[in-house]
Design an enzyme around this catalytic site. Structure first.
Site, short mmCIF file in Angstrom:
data_model
loop_
_atom_site.label_atom_id
_atom_site.label_comp_id
_atom_site.label_asym_id
_atom_site.label_seq_id
_atom_site.Cartn_x
_atom_site.Cartn_y
_atom_site.Cartn_z
N ASN A 9 0.87 -1.18 0.00
CA ASN A 9 0.00 0.00 0.00
C ASN A 9 0.91 1.23 0.00
O ASN A 9 1.51 1.56 1.02
CB ASN A 9 -0.90 -0.02 1.24
CG ASN A 9 -1.75 1.23 1.36
OD1 ASN A 9 -1.83 2.02 0.41
ND2 ASN A 9 -2.37 1.43 2.50
N LYS A 11 0.06 4.25 -0.24
CA LYS A 11 -0.57 5.44 0.37
C LYS A 11 -0.34 6.64 -0.57
O LYS A 11 -0.38 6.46 -1.78
CB LYS A 11 -0.02 5.66 1.78
CG LYS A 11 -0.12 4.37 2.61
CD LYS A 11 0.13 4.55 4.07
CE LYS A 11 -0.03 3.21 4.78
NZ LYS A 11 0.08 3.28 6.21
N HIS A 93 -9.38 1.59 5.12
CA HIS A 93 -8.09 1.72 5.79
C HIS A 93 -8.26 2.64 6.99
O HIS A 93 -9.03 3.60 6.94
CB HIS A 93 -7.04 2.27 4.81
CG HIS A 93 -5.66 2.15 5.36
ND1 HIS A 93 -5.16 3.04 6.28
CD2 HIS A 93 -4.70 1.23 5.15
CE1 HIS A 93 -3.93 2.65 6.61
NE2 HIS A 93 -3.63 1.56 5.94
N GLU A 95 -6.53 4.94 8.08
CA GLU A 95 -6.27 6.36 7.79
C GLU A 95 -7.51 7.01 7.18
O GLU A 95 -7.79 8.18 7.42
CB GLU A 95 -5.05 6.49 6.86
CG GLU A 95 -3.76 6.20 7.63
CD GLU A 95 -2.66 5.56 6.81
OE1 GLU A 95 -2.72 5.62 5.56
OE2 GLU A 95 -1.73 5.00 7.42
N GLU A 165 -5.34 -4.69 10.57
CA GLU A 165 -4.25 -3.73 10.76
C GLU A 165 -4.46 -2.98 12.08
O GLU A 165 -5.21 -2.01 12.12
CB GLU A 165 -4.23 -2.71 9.63
CG GLU A 165 -3.99 -3.30 8.25
CD GLU A 165 -3.35 -2.28 7.30
OE1 GLU A 165 -2.30 -2.63 6.73
OE2 GLU A 165 -3.87 -1.17 7.15
N GLY A 171 2.96 2.20 10.71
CA GLY A 171 3.96 3.25 10.56
C GLY A 171 4.72 3.57 11.84
O GLY A 171 5.45 4.55 11.91
N SER A 211 3.64 -2.33 10.15
CA SER A 211 5.09 -2.47 10.30
C SER A 211 5.62 -3.84 9.87
O SER A 211 6.53 -4.39 10.50
CB SER A 211 5.52 -2.14 11.74
OG SER A 211 5.21 -0.79 12.04
P1 13P Z 1 3.29 0.26 7.56
O1 13P Z 1 3.71 -1.03 6.92
O2 13P Z 1 4.07 1.45 7.07
O3 13P Z 1 3.21 0.15 9.05
O4 13P Z 1 1.78 0.53 7.05
C1 13P Z 1 0.84 -0.46 7.18
C2 13P Z 1 -0.37 -0.07 6.42
O5 13P Z 1 -1.09 0.83 6.82
C3 13P Z 1 -0.66 -0.78 5.17
O6 13P Z 1 -1.95 -0.49 4.73
#
Ligand code: 13P
Length: 249
Positions: A9, A11, A93, A95, A165, A171, A211
């Protein structure tokens, strides 16, 4: 047998040119693991990627609207994505839930709109840190999925992948322990058996995200109920992404 999937992803990262350059390093890929390889790119890069991607690489959006068309400024429909040969999107997601106020009600409409058009989704769920600290993580995820999957028919569930997640692991460099991730993915699978049936529970691909890195992916993928990974930061560099694809269980 459910399929494994490694999804990157990106983003809000990569220009069209950067996306093209990344994909060119992935062509003629023969990963050791026979997992589906999925790149979730920003909308602008999708046509360029979908034009040249060859199996096993599949291209995926990061969001999609539930309406087929209409007055929804800034949004993109399932039909628009299918027109450019993109047949899959992440939805829900954390976010988007957090920064764009996406509700479970809206997500349920998105799942319904997608499956109606034979469009695949990676539906995300996961608890926040305070919810885990209070011991409510199973209930939180269960409530999300019950709402997001309401009225979806068992025969349409082949189009739904689920990504667990935990928000506190995204992150942050803090991965859920492989056992914690397994426990939640198993809980999700049991919920699918209750909501649908044993076959759906058995065949639904459940990913872990938060992560995931080349050095922890093998441990996660070795878990019985974890069928794949949804990877943010570690999917941005081709070398790192390639290492993720070649994990050894
Ligand atoms: P990270 O792998 O950067 O922690 O992000 C995970 C994520 O949100 C994938 O959709």
């Amino acid at each position: 047998m459910r399929r494994k999937m490694i999804a990157g992803n990106w983003k809000m990262n990569k220009t069209i040119q950067e996306a093209r350059d990344f994909l060119s390093k992935l062509q003629h890929l023969e990963p050791k693991q026979r997992a589906r390889v999925v790149l979730c790119a920003p909308y602008l890069s999708l046509p360029a990627l979908a034009d040249v991607a060859i199996p096993p690489v599949e291209i995926c959006a990061q969001n999609v609207h539930f309406a087929p068309s209409g007055a929804y400024t800034g949004e993109v429909s399932v039909e628009m994505l299918k027109e450019i040969d993109v047949h899959m999107s992440i939805i829900g997601h954390s976010e988007r839930r957090e920064y764009f106020n996406e509700t479970d009600e809206a997500l349920n409409k998105k799942v319904q709109a997608a499956v109606k058009e034979e469009f695949e989704v990676i539906l995300c769920c996961g608890e926040k840190l305070e919810e885990r600290e209070a011991g409510n993580q199973f209930q939180v995820v269960e409530d999300q999925l019950r709402a997001d999957l309401a009225d979806v028919k068992p025969e349409d569930m082949y189009l739904v992948n689920i990504a667990y997640e935990p928000v506190w692991a995204i992150g942050t460099g803090k991965t859920a322990s492989a056992q914690d991730a397994q426990d939640m993915c198993q809980h999700i699978r049991r919920l699918l058996a209750e909501l649908f049936n044993e076959t759906v529970a058995d065949e639904t691909t459940i990913l872990y995200g938060g992560s995931v890195k080349p050095d922890n992916i093998a441990e996660l993928m070795a878990m019985e109920d974890i069928d794949g990974a949804l990877v943010g930061g570690a999917s941005l560099e081709p070398m790192s992404f390639l290492k993720l694809l070649d994990y050894e269980v």
